[in-house]
Design an enzyme around this catalytic site. Structure first.
Site, PDB file in Angstrom:
ATOM      1  N   LYS A  22       0.925  -1.039   0.001  1.00  0.00           N
ATOM      2  CA  LYS A  22      -0.140   0.437  -0.145  1.00  0.00           C
ATOM      3  C   LYS A  22       1.185   1.179  -0.030  1.00  0.00           C
ATOM      4  O   LYS A  22       0.753   1.766  -0.566  1.00  0.00           O
ATOM      5  CB  LYS A  22      -1.230  -0.156   1.252  1.00  0.00           C
ATOM      6  CG  LYS A  22      -1.447   1.324   1.789  1.00  0.00           C
ATOM      7  CD  LYS A  22      -2.145   1.222   2.959  1.00  0.00           C
ATOM      8  CE  LYS A  22      -1.538   1.884   4.297  1.00  0.00           C
ATOM      9  NZ  LYS A  22      -1.112   2.906   4.184  1.00  0.00           N
ATOM     10  N   ASN A  23       1.706   1.398   0.608  1.00  0.00           N
ATOM     11  CA  ASN A  23       2.886   2.404   1.230  1.00  0.00           C
ATOM     12  C   ASN A  23       4.001   2.729   0.332  1.00  0.00           C
ATOM     13  O   ASN A  23       4.569   4.171   0.110  1.00  0.00           O
ATOM     14  CB  ASN A  23       3.391   2.311   2.477  1.00  0.00           C
ATOM     15  CG  ASN A  23       2.400   2.271   3.760  1.00  0.00           C
ATOM     16  OD1 ASN A  23       1.096   2.724   3.027  1.00  0.00           O
ATOM     17  ND2 ASN A  23       2.797   2.313   4.753  1.00  0.00           N
ATOM     18  N   CYS A 118      -4.228  12.122  12.636  1.00  0.00           N
ATOM     19  CA  CYS A 118      -5.310  10.964  12.129  1.00  0.00           C
ATOM     20  C   CYS A 118      -4.930  10.599  13.817  1.00  0.00           C
ATOM     21  O   CYS A 118      -4.194  10.955  14.689  1.00  0.00           O
ATOM     22  CB  CYS A 118      -4.682   9.890  11.606  1.00  0.00           C
ATOM     23  SG  CYS A 118      -2.572   9.439  12.176  1.00  0.00           S
ATOM     24  N   ARG A 123       0.934  14.119  12.815  1.00  0.00           N
ATOM     25  CA  ARG A 123       0.997  14.014  11.384  1.00  0.00           C
ATOM     26  C   ARG A 123       1.366  15.550  10.708  1.00  0.00           C
ATOM     27  O   ARG A 123       1.289  16.088   9.711  1.00  0.00           O
ATOM     28  CB  ARG A 123      -0.156  13.824  10.648  1.00  0.00           C
ATOM     29  CG  ARG A 123      -0.493  12.246  11.328  1.00  0.00           C
ATOM     30  CD  ARG A 123       0.461  10.787  11.597  1.00  0.00           C
ATOM     31  NE  ARG A 123       1.581  10.421  10.055  1.00  0.00           N
ATOM     32  CZ  ARG A 123       0.314   9.482  10.074  1.00  0.00           C
ATOM     33  NH1 ARG A 123      -0.772   8.857  10.218  1.00  0.00           N
ATOM     34  NH2 ARG A 123       0.573   9.183   8.750  1.00  0.00           N
ATOM     35  N   LEU A 127       7.930  19.303   6.945  1.00  0.00           N
ATOM     36  CA  LEU A 127       8.852  18.970   6.282  1.00  0.00           C
ATOM     37  C   LEU A 127       8.576  18.839   4.047  1.00  0.00           C
ATOM     38  O   LEU A 127       9.390  19.215   4.047  1.00  0.00           O
ATOM     39  CB  LEU A 127      10.066  17.549   6.875  1.00  0.00           C
ATOM     40  CG  LEU A 127      10.621  17.868   7.803  1.00  0.00           C
ATOM     41  CD1 LEU A 127      10.671  16.129   8.611  1.00  0.00           C
ATOM     42  CD2 LEU A 127      11.521  19.051   8.432  1.00  0.00           C
ATOM     43  N   ASP A 306       5.297   0.301  12.364  1.00  0.00           N
ATOM     44  CA  ASP A 306       3.866  -0.420  11.599  1.00  0.00           C
ATOM     45  C   ASP A 306       3.835  -2.341  12.120  1.00  0.00           C
ATOM     46  O   ASP A 306       2.622  -2.624  11.597  1.00  0.00           O
ATOM     47  CB  ASP A 306       3.804  -0.282  10.053  1.00  0.00           C
ATOM     48  CG  ASP A 306       4.004   1.259  10.086  1.00  0.00           C
ATOM     49  OD1 ASP A 306       3.686   1.254   8.406  1.00  0.00           O
ATOM     50  OD2 ASP A 306       3.189   2.064  10.602  1.00  0.00           O
ATOM     51  N   ARG A 398      -8.467  -0.575   4.933  1.00  0.00           N
ATOM     52  CA  ARG A 398      -7.889   0.414   3.875  1.00  0.00           C
ATOM     53  C   ARG A 398      -6.253  -0.337   3.803  1.00  0.00           C
ATOM     54  O   ARG A 398      -5.493   0.412   2.816  1.00  0.00           O
ATOM     55  CB  ARG A 398      -7.466   1.754   5.074  1.00  0.00           C
ATOM     56  CG  ARG A 398      -8.066   2.412   6.027  1.00  0.00           C
ATOM     57  CD  ARG A 398      -7.654   3.785   6.495  1.00  0.00           C
ATOM     58  NE  ARG A 398      -6.810   4.292   5.890  1.00  0.00           N
ATOM     59  CZ  ARG A 398      -6.357   4.933   6.837  1.00  0.00           C
ATOM     60  NH1 ARG A 398      -6.543   5.202   8.170  1.00  0.00           N
ATOM     61  NH2 ARG A 398      -5.103   5.683   5.701  1.00  0.00           N
TER      62      ARG A 398
HETATM   63  C1  EPZ Z   1       3.799   7.008   6.347  1.00  0.00           C
HETATM   64  O1  EPZ Z   1       3.481   7.737   6.566  1.00  0.00           O
HETATM   65  C2  EPZ Z   1       3.579   5.845   6.420  1.00  0.00           C
HETATM   66  N1  EPZ Z   1       2.330   5.778   5.544  1.00  0.00           N
HETATM   67  C3  EPZ Z   1       3.224   5.273   7.522  1.00  0.00           C
HETATM   68  O2  EPZ Z   1       1.985   4.201   7.560  1.00  0.00           O
HETATM   69  C4  EPZ Z   1       4.342   5.204   8.477  1.00  0.00           C
HETATM   70  O3  EPZ Z   1       3.495   4.092   9.680  1.00  0.00           O
HETATM   71  C5  EPZ Z   1       5.222   6.257   8.306  1.00  0.00           C
HETATM   72  O4  EPZ Z   1       4.696   6.485   7.208  1.00  0.00           O
HETATM   73  C6  EPZ Z   1       6.611   6.039   9.306  1.00  0.00           C
HETATM   74  O5  EPZ Z   1       6.979   4.556   8.584  1.00  0.00           O
HETATM   75  C7  EPZ Z   1       2.576   6.190   4.381  1.00  0.00           C
HETATM   76  O6  EPZ Z   1       3.873   5.776   3.391  1.00  0.00           O
HETATM   77  C8  EPZ Z   1       1.219   6.500   3.314  1.00  0.00           C
HETATM   78  P1  EPZ Z   1       6.310  10.377   7.965  1.00  0.00           P
HETATM   79  P2  EPZ Z   1       4.149   9.673   7.050  1.00  0.00           P
HETATM   80  O7  EPZ Z   1       5.936  11.034   7.661  1.00  0.00           O
HETATM   81  O8  EPZ Z   1       4.933   9.610   5.635  1.00  0.00           O
HETATM   82  C9  EPZ Z   1       7.469  13.702  11.751  1.00  0.00           C
HETATM   83  C10 EPZ Z   1       0.266   2.600   7.677  1.00  0.00           C
HETATM   84  O9  EPZ Z   1       0.165   1.364   8.822  1.00  0.00           O
HETATM   85  N2  EPZ Z   1       7.402  13.961  10.708  1.00  0.00           N
HETATM   86  O10 EPZ Z   1       7.546   9.365   7.785  1.00  0.00           O
HETATM   87  O11 EPZ Z   1       3.028  10.151   7.142  1.00  0.00           O
HETATM   88  C11 EPZ Z   1       5.951  12.772  12.416  1.00  0.00           C
HETATM   89  O12 EPZ Z   1       5.320  14.047  12.814  1.00  0.00           O
HETATM   90  C12 EPZ Z   1       0.708   4.034   7.525  1.00  0.00           C
HETATM   91  O13 EPZ Z   1       0.457   2.547   6.549  1.00  0.00           O
HETATM   92  C13 EPZ Z   1       7.038  15.845  10.308  1.00  0.00           C
HETATM   93  O14 EPZ Z   1       7.855  15.946  11.877  1.00  0.00           O
HETATM   94  O15 EPZ Z   1       5.554   8.677   8.328  1.00  0.00           O
HETATM   95  C14 EPZ Z   1       6.277  11.253  12.592  1.00  0.00           C
HETATM   96  O16 EPZ Z   1       6.331  11.551  13.978  1.00  0.00           O
HETATM   97  C15 EPZ Z   1       0.040   4.465   9.288  1.00  0.00           C
HETATM   98  N3  EPZ Z   1       6.827  16.520   9.793  1.00  0.00           N
HETATM   99  C16 EPZ Z   1       7.496  10.915  11.881  1.00  0.00           C
HETATM  100  O17 EPZ Z   1       7.731  12.672  11.092  1.00  0.00           O
HETATM  101  C17 EPZ Z   1       6.932  15.980   8.787  1.00  0.00           C
HETATM  102  O18 EPZ Z   1       6.626  16.855   7.626  1.00  0.00           O
HETATM  103  C18 EPZ Z   1       6.834  10.077  10.669  1.00  0.00           C
HETATM  104  O19 EPZ Z   1       5.762  10.274   9.685  1.00  0.00           O
HETATM  105  C19 EPZ Z   1       6.293  14.593   8.585  1.00  0.00           C
HETATM  106  C20 EPZ Z   1       6.493  14.380   9.115  1.00  0.00           C
END
Ligand code: EPZ
Length: 419
Positions: A22-23, A118, A123, A127, A306, A398
Site C-alpha cells: 500500500k505504502n 489521525c 502528522r 518538512l 507499523d 485500508r
Molecule cells: C508513512 O507515513 C506511512 N504511510 C505510515 O504508514 C508509516 O507509519 C510512516 O510512514 C512511518 O514509517 C504511508 O506511507 C502512506 P512520516 P508518513 O512522515 O509519511 C514526523 C500505515 O500504517 N513528521 O515518516 O506520514 C511525524 O509527525 C501508515 O500504513 C514531521 O514532523 O510518516 C511523525 O512523527 C501509518 N514533519 C514522523 O515524522 C513532517 O513534515 C514520521 O512521519 C512529516 C513528518
C-alpha cells in the site's frame, strides 16, 4: 457496519501470498501526475486507500480504470487540470497530500486542503513545505489550505530534520523536473521510497541513492508513462510472521523479502522464532517456547512502527517482561487498552509500554483504533480463549486485502459479519 469475529485456539498451517505494498502504491499513483501519459500498475492491491487516492486523481480530471479481477490500475493523466482536489477526499486520507509535489512540478502551482491528523498523531507537514520552499516555491498556509506557487522549481540541497517518508517522497517528486540537481539529506530510506524511485526512473527521471539517507535527483525536461509492478507489502508479511509466532504454528509467507524484513526477522529470531529464508518467501515456525524482548521503533532500517502493535499482541502472550518504545508517533499505543480488555497486562508511560506476559488472553468485544492496531487484535484473537469481536474494521480494510480470507485459508476460525 461490519465486524470481524475470531474464535481462538486454531493452529495455522499452509501458505499465504502477501499483496503489493500500500505504502508503495500510494506515492506511485501520485507520481503518475508528473507525465501527461498513461501509467499501468500491475498486481496492485485492491484496498480502500488505493481507491481513495484514485478518486482524488479523478477529482482533478485523471482518467483511471481499476480492474479488480486482474489487479491492474491504468492511470491516464493527459487531461489533468490544475483544479482543486476534493477537500473531503484529501481529509479522508492524509496520503492524498502526496499529490502536492507532482502538481507543483507539473503546473507550477497547486492548492489543497491541509491533510488531517489521525488517531496516531498530529502528522505535521512542515518538512514537506520546507522542501517545496527550498526548491523555489512560494508556500502559504491558511484557512485550512496549503497553496504553493513557483514559476520554475530550481534544484537545491535539502536537509530533513527527521527522515520523514512522506516528505522524502513529496520532495523527490517535486524535484524530478526541477532545474539542476537536488540533494535530499537525512532522507527516509524505506523500501517504498526505493520503489517510488524505480518507478520515477522508468518514467525518465534521474534519481540515485534512494534507499539510503542521501538521494540525488538531476532534473529532466519531460517524463513519460510506464508500467510497474510494486514491491510486496513488508508490513503484511511481518503481520503473518507474527501470526505464526503467536499461534505457535509453522507457515510459509510468499512475497516476503528478507532484505525488507531484516529488523522484524532479527527481533523474532531474538525471541526464538525459527525462520527459513527462501528465494521470495519465508517459512516461519513459532512452535518453540519464546522469550520476552525489548523493541524500539525507528526509521528504516530500524524496527518499523507499523509492526509495533502486532508485536505487542505477541509479547502479551510471552512469559516475562517486555518493553516497547514508540519513537515515531506520539500516540500509537491505543491498541493497548483494547488488548487489556482481553486480559493483557500492559502499563503505558508516555512512549513506553511495559508488557508482562499472561498465561492466556480471553476473547472480548474490541475496536480497531488504527490500521495496524486492527491487525494486532486479529492476532490476539487467534489465541484468545473464546471469541473476539473486532469493530471499526474499516481501519483494517485500508491496508490489508481480504485479511480474514487469508487467515481462514491458513486454518483460523475467522469471519466477517454485518451488524
Ligand atoms: C508513512 O507515513 C506511512 N504511510 C505510515 O504508514 C508509516 O507509519 C510512516 O510512514 C512511518 O514509517 C504511508 O506511507 C502512506 P512520516 P508518513 O512522515 O509519511 C514526523 C500505515 O500504517 N513528521 O515518516 O506520514 C511525524 O509527525 C501508515 O500504513 C514531521 O514532523 O510518516 C511523525 O512523527 C501509518 N514533519 C514522523 O515524522 C513532517 O513534515 C514520521 O512521519 C512529516 C513528518
Amino acid at each position: 457496519m461490519e465486524k470481524i469475529v475470531v474464535k481462538g485456539g486454531n493452529k495455522l498451517s499452509g501458505e499465504v501470498n502477501v499483496s503489493s505494498a500500500k505504502n508503495s502504491v500510494l506515492p506511485i499513483i501520485a507520481a503518475s501526475i508528473l507525465c501527461a501519459d498513461k501509467c499501468t500498475l500491475e498486481n496492485a492491491p485492491m484496498l480502500e486507500d488505493v481507491f481513495v487516492i484514485c478518486d482524488v486523481l479523478k477529482s482533478i480530471s485523471c482518467n483511471i480504470s481499476i480492474d479488480k479481477q486482474s489487479n491492474r490500475i491504468v492511470i491516464d493523466t493527459s487531461d489533468v487540470t490544475c483544479s482543486e482536489a476534493s477537500s473531503d477526499l484529501v481529509k479522508k486520507m492524509r496520503a492524498s497530500f502526496l499529490i502536492m509535489g507532482p502538481m507543483i512540478a507539473r503546473f507550477g502551482k497547486f492548492k489543497i486542503s491541509l491533510p488531517g491528523g489521525c488517531n496516531i498523531g498530529t502528522r505535521p507537514i512542515d518538512l514537506h513545505l520546507k522542501g517545496f520552499t527550498a526548491l523555489g516555491a512560494e508556500v502559504n498556509v491558511g484557512h485550512g489550505f496549503v497553496e504553493a506557487k513557483a514559476n520554475r522549481l530550481i534544484g537545491n540541497k535539502i536537509y530533513l530534520d527527521f527522515p520523514s517518508v512522506g516528505a522524502t517522497e513529496n520532495i523527490m517528486m517535486a524535484a524530478v523536473t526541477a532545474e539542476g540537481e537536488t540533494i535530499i539529506e537525512n532522507a527516509a530510506a524505506e523500501p517504498e521510497i526505493e520503489d517510488l524511485a524505480v518507478f520515477l526512473n522508468k518514467m525518465g527521471a534521474k534519481i540515485t541513492g534512494a534507499g539510503t539517507d542521501t538521494i540525488r535527483i538531476i532534473g529532466v525536461k519531460k517524463l513519460k508513462g510506464t508500467t510497474h509492478k510494486p514491491i510486496y507489502d513488508r508490513i503484511e508479511a511481518g503481520t503473518f510472521m507474527v501470526a505464526a509466532a503467536i499461534s505457535k504454528s509453522k507457515i510459509r509467507i510468499n512475497g516476503a523479502n528478507e532484505e525488507h524484513l531484516k529488523p522484524v526477522i532479527a527481533k523474532l529470531t531474538e525471541m526464538g522464532v525459527i525462520m527459513e529464508i527462501a528465494e521470495d518467501s519465508i517459512i516461519v515456525d513459532g512452535s518453540k517456547n519464546l522469550k520476552p524482548i525489548d523493541i524500539k521503533t525507528m526509521p528504516y532500517p530500524g524496527f518499523p512502527t507499523d509492526m509495533q502493535a502486532q508485536m505487542m499482541s505477541l509479547l502479551c502472550c510471552i512469559q516475562g517482561t517486555s518493553v516497547i518504545t514508540e519513537t515515531i508517533f506520539e500516540n500509537r499505543f491505543m491498541h493497548a487498552q483494547e488488548l487489556k480488555r482481553m486480559g493483557a497486562n500492559i502499563k503505558i508511560d508516555g512512549r513506553t509500554a511495559v508488557i508482562e506476559g499472561v498465561e492466556r488472553l480471553t476473547g472480548a468485544e474490541v475496536k480497531a483504533t488504527d490500521l495496524r492496531a486492527g491487525a494486532a487484535l486479529i492476532l490476539a484473537g487467534l489465541v484468545a480463549e473464546g471469541t473476539t469481536e473486532i469493530g471499526d474494521i474499516y481501519h483494517i480494510d485500508r491496508g490489508y486485502v481480504s485479511i480474514e480470507e487469508k487467515f481462514k485459508r491458513l486454518g483460523a476460525e475467522i469471519y466477517r459479519i454485518k451488524i
